[in-house]
Enzyme design. Structure first.
Site, mmCIF file in Angstrom:
data_model
loop_
_atom_site.group_PDB
_atom_site.id
_atom_site.type_symbol
_atom_site.label_atom_id
_atom_site.label_comp_id
_atom_site.label_asym_id
_atom_site.label_seq_id
_atom_site.Cartn_x
_atom_site.Cartn_y
_atom_site.Cartn_z
ATOM 1 C CE LYS A 1 6.242 6.168 -2.686
ATOM 2 N NZ LYS A 1 8.034 5.443 -2.789
ATOM 3 C CG ASP B 1 -0.630 9.526 1.400
ATOM 4 O OD1 ASP B 1 0.397 10.511 0.287
ATOM 5 O OD2 ASP B 1 0.567 8.844 2.629
ATOM 6 C CG PHE C 1 2.184 1.841 3.193
ATOM 7 C CD1 PHE C 1 3.286 1.273 3.642
ATOM 8 C CD2 PHE C 1 2.802 2.755 1.826
ATOM 9 C CE1 PHE C 1 4.851 1.267 4.246
ATOM 10 C CE2 PHE C 1 4.574 2.981 2.069
ATOM 11 C CZ PHE C 1 5.353 2.477 3.127
#
Length: 440
Positions: free
Chosen positions: A295, A266, A181
């Site tokens: 984030k 990531d 994801f």
């Protein structure tokens, strides 16, 4: 074995039915979550109804409406408090309303918030210098959202493949992992194997090859002279906090170095303190060629993301070849710089390690008692729920009733990612209420 075809395993989720009764203008609307059988207040029902009427239905949130928040706790429109154990998918690593981050934002709001990169801003230089130093890299490409960082990383890897590695034009490939994801853009969902993320969005972007996560032999077999990069999450978050086998990241690092392939990590969810280190790669003793960050980099105040790499990689970008109006804006830079300062101190990483050990010790005791597996590192856990006690969403609704916010994924897995500032007593309450929610 590589996989370039979409899989057919659909995410099993429970749907929530809201029953609404409307009488006269003096009567109230009552919404009931059919799974939990819990009525919500008229105030909550009205707020949910307003969203359902006017916002696209691309989320299936739990029936709670947050109005204020502080630290690890949020308060809903009815004044009820909940322990936030999702932290906006790790965006709130440092807690809601962190005083240092709010002070940095307030100070910058009084100066300048946006110039675009057509001009220099006083806040950008200190931020990118500090972030590059934190990651032990040369350069930073500031962006806004995590998906933008991933898209930027893909573009940089392809350009590097053509300009540095010598891959023929249009032939660059990037190897990705099953269960990945990385975001929701058209290019990113092109290499997802989640049908919910892909259905209805074809045609897809070519140039990606999927291999099983954690399988070094499959990765090695997939590398060709046209391979530009290997893109992976050190721990797969959305897939259920999947931790690869011991030694996997080291093997990826050795393989990519040998084959002259970029290793892109990531760390948008796993990085910036969540797993008890600045980056999860640190826990495995590896340094990728490129970090993708987001984030928590914005402290839960503004969207901030970044690609961080050495100049021999990011140096392939030239004026006009990539850009973002808001990327690296002064407000984002000021907040991001304060995040880096906090991580430089190391307190957050240490706290996540110590409290994470406490969390996992408590959760592991539930295996065989309503729980079939527990995975994770630091203050990050994926808990597989025994179908005999219900779905993961059932458990999340029971936790909601007990004053705890958590999130389900893929039918039977509950994800926990409380803010790193959570108190020990609150962490113990989380484990205690989780035990009750699974009937242990």
């Amino acid at each position: 074995m590589t996989d370039t075809v979409t899989t057919t395993t659909a995410e099993a989720t429970m749907t929530t039915q809201h029953e609404t009764t409307v009488a006269t203008e003096h009567e109230t609307t009552v919404a009931t979550d059919a799974v939990a059988g819990q009525a919500v207040s008229p105030t909550t029902a009205a707020a949910i109804d307003q969203v359902e009427a006017h916002a696209a239905h691309n989320y299936h949130p739990l029936p709670v409406v947050v109005e204020t928040a502080e630290g690890a706790w949020v308060t809903d429109v009815d004044g009820r408090r909940y322990l936030d154990c999702l932290a906006a998918y790790s965006s709130m690593n440092f807690g809601h309303g962190n005083p240092r981050l709010l002070a940095a934002a307030h100070a910058q709001l009084d100066r300048v918030t946006l110039t675009s990169r057509a001009f220099h801003s006083a806040a950008l230089g200190p931020f990118v210098e500090a972030l590059a130093r934190l990651a032990k890299k040369d350069m930073v490409l500031p962006m806004n959202t995590g998906a933008e960082a991933v898209e930027s990383g893909i573009k940089v890897a392809r350009r590097w493949a053509y300009q540095v590695k010598g891959v023929p034009a249009g032939q660059a490939e990037i190897i990705v992992m099953e269960g990945n994801f990385h975001g929701r853009t058209t290019t990113i969902v092109s290499f997802s194997d989640d049908p919910d993320a892909r259905e209805g969005y074809a045609p897809f972007t070519p140039g990606f090859v999927r291999v099983p996560f954690g399988d070094v032999a499959a990765l090695e077999a997939a590398i060709t002279p046209n391979t530009a990069a290997v893109l992976l999450e050190p721990i797969q978050g959305e897939a259920g906090i999947n931790v690869p086998p011991a030694g996997y990241l080291q093997a990826v690092r050795e393989l990519t170095t040998r084959e002259h392939v970029l290793f892109i990590a990531d760390e948008i969810q796993s990085g910036l303190g969540r797993t008890g280190a600045t980056f999860q790669c640190d826990n495995d003793g590896v340094v990728p060629d490129m970090y993708l960050l987001g984030k928590a980099l914005g402290g839960g105040v503004v969207p901030v993301s970044a690609v961080v790499a050495n100049s021999d990689v990011l140096g392939v970008l030239t004026p006009g070849s990539h850009g973002s109006t808001f990327g690296g804006n002064p407000l984002a830079a000021a907040v991001g710089h304060e995040v880096v300062r906090m991580l430089d101190e190391g307190e957050m990483q240490a706290r996540a390690r110590e409290l994470g050990a406490r969390l996992h010790e408590g959760l592991r005791e539930l295996i065989g008692n309503g729980v079939t597996a527990v995975r994770g590192v630091g203050l990050w856990a994926g808990i597989d729920i025994d179908p005999a006690v219900g779905t993961a969403r059932d458990v999340c609704l029971r936790l909601l009733e007990a004053g705890i916010l958590a999130k389900d994924t893929h039918g039977q897995t509950v994800r926990l990612a409380p803010p790193i500032v959570i108190d020990e007593a609150d962490l113990d309450m989380l484990v205690r209420e989780f035990r009750a929610a699974v009937g242990a």
